[in-house]
Design an enzyme around this catalytic site. Structure first.
Site, PDB file in Angstrom:
ATOM      1  N   TYR A  19       0.836  -1.201   0.000  1.00 52.91           N
ATOM      2  CA  TYR A  19       0.000   0.000   0.000  1.00 52.91           C
ATOM      3  C   TYR A  19       0.874   1.256   0.000  1.00 52.91           C
ATOM      4  O   TYR A  19       1.883   1.335   0.707  1.00 52.91           O
ATOM      5  CB  TYR A  19      -0.937   0.033   1.201  1.00 52.91           C
ATOM      6  CG  TYR A  19      -2.056  -0.977   1.156  1.00 52.91           C
ATOM      7  CD1 TYR A  19      -2.288  -1.766   0.032  1.00 52.91           C
ATOM      8  CD2 TYR A  19      -2.896  -1.153   2.254  1.00 52.91           C
ATOM      9  CE1 TYR A  19      -3.310  -2.690   0.000  1.00 52.91           C
ATOM     10  CE2 TYR A  19      -3.929  -2.083   2.234  1.00 52.91           C
ATOM     11  CZ  TYR A  19      -4.128  -2.853   1.105  1.00 52.91           C
ATOM     12  OH  TYR A  19      -5.147  -3.773   1.085  1.00 52.91           O
ATOM     13  N   LEU A  29     -18.720  -1.664  -0.056  1.00 50.01           N
ATOM     14  CA  LEU A  29     -19.632  -0.807  -0.829  1.00 50.01           C
ATOM     15  C   LEU A  29     -19.424  -1.003  -2.330  1.00 50.01           C
ATOM     16  O   LEU A  29     -19.986  -0.269  -3.140  1.00 50.01           O
ATOM     17  CB  LEU A  29     -19.438   0.668  -0.475  1.00 50.01           C
ATOM     18  CG  LEU A  29     -19.607   1.052   0.996  1.00 50.01           C
ATOM     19  CD1 LEU A  29     -19.561   2.566   1.150  1.00 50.01           C
ATOM     20  CD2 LEU A  29     -20.899   0.489   1.571  1.00 50.01           C
ATOM     21  N   GLY A  51     -16.859  -0.478  -4.346  1.00 50.46           N
ATOM     22  CA  GLY A  51     -16.297   0.683  -5.014  1.00 50.46           C
ATOM     23  C   GLY A  51     -17.209   1.888  -5.026  1.00 50.46           C
ATOM     24  O   GLY A  51     -17.109   2.742  -5.910  1.00 50.46           O
ATOM     25  N   LEU A  95     -20.514   1.745  -5.292  1.00 53.13           N
ATOM     26  CA  LEU A  95     -21.765   1.444  -5.981  1.00 53.13           C
ATOM     27  C   LEU A  95     -22.929   1.327  -5.009  1.00 53.13           C
ATOM     28  O   LEU A  95     -24.056   1.732  -5.318  1.00 53.13           O
ATOM     29  CB  LEU A  95     -21.618   0.135  -6.774  1.00 53.13           C
ATOM     30  CG  LEU A  95     -22.760  -0.230  -7.721  1.00 53.13           C
ATOM     31  CD1 LEU A  95     -22.772   0.703  -8.923  1.00 53.13           C
ATOM     32  CD2 LEU A  95     -22.623  -1.684  -8.186  1.00 53.13           C
ATOM     33  N   LEU A  96     -22.662   0.779  -3.814  1.00 54.60           N
ATOM     34  CA  LEU A  96     -23.713   0.546  -2.828  1.00 54.60           C
ATOM     35  C   LEU A  96     -23.836   1.688  -1.820  1.00 54.60           C
ATOM     36  O   LEU A  96     -24.580   1.576  -0.856  1.00 54.60           O
ATOM     37  CB  LEU A  96     -23.436  -0.767  -2.079  1.00 54.60           C
ATOM     38  CG  LEU A  96     -23.377  -2.017  -2.958  1.00 54.60           C
ATOM     39  CD1 LEU A  96     -22.892  -3.213  -2.166  1.00 54.60           C
ATOM     40  CD2 LEU A  96     -24.738  -2.300  -3.578  1.00 54.60           C
TER      41      LEU A  96
END
Length: 329
Positions: free
Chosen positions: A53, A217, A219, A221-222
């Site tokens: 990361y 979520l 990306g 979308l939710l």
């Protein structure tokens, strides 16, 4: 905050996991420190990261930011259950030198020491394999893990993005040698992506692994993607944009948002709360970029979803059903 055991272990962790992938690339060091302080104050004790990361030339930067946060003291390290990952290539950019990636005993040893230095700690609580390594025998991996446990550098081993058969193979190999084996599996799992229910989650339950869903979520979308786009006048980006370009997916997401509007619920909070109702799930990884996003995630822990809402969610996003019936009969 609510807590649960991590799989079959005695380790107690929060029902939300703080994901740190944005620390460095999108969130600066001071803002990242503030988010970690807020999370810890709210009772989130399970932090997840990975050696890669920071990405690109900044690989390892996220672990460094966590390390400077630990260095501030105040019980930060002692209160945190720290999880990081190994697999991705950590060689310098443009340097193809071998043995700086995957799960060879050499790279595991090298990667642990480098992560410990960046994280400014003497041990990692949950050391996770970021991907399957088809080239390295599982016996070699467990031999390396056992050495690290004996040295006190790691306490538990977990997996990420493993199929069900690999979870079984890894834990059977560990059991033959009297080892604890994998204690957690971090997988892609959310309302819009439920394939993990076929074999990954059943395997995790069978072997006593805690399931840690990433991208809860999907990306964004939710998280009310269509509503937010209409309110702001800006189109969705990234994974959300790609998904919403499909008319059938867009209709599904619209039905999801309409259902929650009917019940006065926030989409992002419902998506997290739904995961907390699923068998085997320890807690989803939330990767806030702002304090407001973290506050929304915290509200999800207290959200109780009624039977009507749960049934409606299953209708909008039906799961695949159990294996092998889902594909055999």
């Amino acid at each position: 905050m609510k807590y649960t055991q991590l799989g079959r272990t005695g380790l107690k962790v929060s029902r939300l996991v703080l994901g740190t992938m944005n620390f460095g690339p999108q969130t600066g060091e001071s803002e990242s420190h503030a988010l970690m302080d807020t999370a810890l104050d709210a009772g989130i004790n399970f932090f997840d990261t990975a050696n890669v990361y920071g990405w690109g030339e900044n690989k390892g930067r996220t672990e460094e930011i966590i390390g400077t946060w630990f260095a501030q003291g105040g019980g930060r390290r002692e209160k945190t259950v720290l999880a990081t990952k190994v697999y991705g290539n950590m060689a310098a950019e443009g340097d193809p030198w071998p043995n700086y990636d995957r799960l060879s005993a050499l790279n595991i040893r090298r990667a642990v020491d480098a992560s410990l230095k960046r994280l400014n700690t003497d041990h990692i609580d949950v050391y996770q394999f970021h991907h399957v390594d088809r080239r390295t025998p599982v016996e070699e991996i467990w031999q390396a893990v056992e050495v690290l446990i004996q040295q006190g550098k790691i306490l538990y081993a977990g997996s990420s993005n493993f199929p069900g058969w690999k979870i079984a193979q890894a834990n059977e190999a560990a059991k033959r040698n009297g080892r604890l084996g994998l204690v957690s599996e971090q997988c892609l799992y959310n309302l819009a992506e439920r394939r993990a229910e076929l074999e990954i989650i059943p395997a995790a339950e069978e072997y006593g692994l805690g399931v840690i869903p990433w991208s809860p979520l999907h990306g964004g979308l939710l998280g009310g993607a269509i509503r937010k786009s209409a309110q702001s006048g800006r189109t969705a980006t990234g994974r959300s944009a790609d998904a919403l370009a499909n008319s059938s997916v867009r209709a599904q997401v619209q039905a999801y948002e309409d259902l929650l509007d009917k019940h006065g619920l926030e989409p992002g909070e419902v998506a997290l709360a739904w995961l907390l109702t699923r068998p085997g799930v320890t807690g989803p990884i939330v990767g806030p970029r702002t304090a407001e996003q973290l506050a929304s995630a915290l509200r999800a822990v207290e959200l109780e979803l009624g039977e009507e809402v749960l049934a409606g969610l299953d209708e909008v996003f039906p799961g695949p059903g159990p294996a092998p019936e889902a594909f055999a009969w």
